[in-house]
Scaffold this active site. Structure first.
Site, PDB file in Angstrom:
ATOM      1  CG  ASN A  83      22.688-120.636 -53.631  1.00 62.35           C
ATOM      2  OD1 ASN A  83      23.766-120.828 -53.069  1.00 62.35           O
ATOM      3  ND2 ASN A  83      22.512-120.880 -54.918  1.00 62.35           N
ATOM      4  CD  GLN A 103      16.346-118.660 -51.830  1.00 58.73           C
ATOM      5  OE1 GLN A 103      16.634-118.009 -50.832  1.00 58.73           O
ATOM      6  NE2 GLN A 103      15.384-119.555 -51.849  1.00 58.73           N
ATOM      7  CG  HIS A 118      16.096-124.394 -54.703  1.00 60.42           C
ATOM      8  ND1 HIS A 118      15.504-123.168 -54.500  1.00 60.42           N
ATOM      9  CD2 HIS A 118      17.277-124.146 -55.324  1.00 60.42           C
ATOM     10  CE1 HIS A 118      16.285-122.223 -54.984  1.00 60.42           C
ATOM     11  NE2 HIS A 118      17.379-122.774 -55.486  1.00 60.42           N
ATOM     12  CG  PHE A 119      18.811-129.018 -49.956  1.00 61.21           C
ATOM     13  CD1 PHE A 119      18.463-127.767 -49.464  1.00 61.21           C
ATOM     14  CD2 PHE A 119      19.227-129.987 -49.041  1.00 61.21           C
ATOM     15  CE1 PHE A 119      18.533-127.478 -48.092  1.00 61.21           C
ATOM     16  CE2 PHE A 119      19.298-129.704 -47.672  1.00 61.21           C
ATOM     17  CZ  PHE A 119      18.952-128.459 -47.202  1.00 61.21           C
ATOM     18  CG  HIS A 120      21.297-126.129 -56.341  1.00 59.41           C
ATOM     19  ND1 HIS A 120      21.051-125.763 -57.649  1.00 59.41           N
ATOM     20  CD2 HIS A 120      20.955-125.054 -55.591  1.00 59.41           C
ATOM     21  CE1 HIS A 120      20.588-124.528 -57.674  1.00 59.41           C
ATOM     22  NE2 HIS A 120      20.524-124.065 -56.447  1.00 59.41           N
TER      23      HIS A 120
END
Ligand code: 5GP
Ligand code: ZN
Length: 134
Positions: free
Chosen positions: A84, A91, A97-99
């Protein structure tokens, strides 16, 4: 200082699963799947588009390493990568950040693409022109 920068500095604990010089990965405290992990660059950057070119390659490699680790260790046959970017995207933590969401036959796939936006479908030619025009 943002919450993920505090995690990088060790001021807030985390369940670390991967680390290299420039990146860190740890489990999400509110996991949306078994093994839900976040991968972040250690250097603060808010969104993906703002990331410096010099940091990008190492970050993407770290993301791939974490996907491999989770697939192997948790026997996950599939995964989603979600990021996000910006408040309007959902977000909540303003540090890129990557989930990574491992997926299993035993866990319901609860995240789907949004439904088709009719107005966007009708204006597809116009939107395409806006994106590609010089
Ligand atoms: P976003 O909505 O910004 O894409 O996702 C932020 C994620 O960070 C959420 O899934 C949330 O559960 C997770 N999160 C927020 N604070 C912390 C924290 O202090 N530690 C960990 N491990 N995860 C956090
Ligand atoms: Zn930060």
């Amino acid at each position: 200082m943002c919450i993920f920068c505090k995690i990088v500095k060790g001021e807030i604990p985390c369940k670390k699963i991967y680390e290299d010089e420039q990146n860190l990965s740890f489990l999400d405290i509110f996991p949306r799947a078994t093994g839900h992990a976040l991968v972040i660059p250690k250097k603060h950057c808010e969104t993906f588009d703002q990331m410096e070119l010099a940091d990008l390659q190492s970050f993407i490699i770290a993301v791939q390493k974490v996907t491999q680790l989770l697939k192997q260790k948790l026997d996950a046959p599939a995964f989603n990568i979600i990021s996000n970017n910006g408040a309007l995207s959902g977000q909540e933590v303003p540090h890129l950040h990557f989930h990574i969401l491992p997926r299993y036959a035993t866990e319901k796939l609860s995240l789907h693409f949004p439904p088709v936006v009719q107005s966007a479908k009708e204006r597809l030619d116009q939107i395409y022109a806006e994106i590609v025009e010089e």
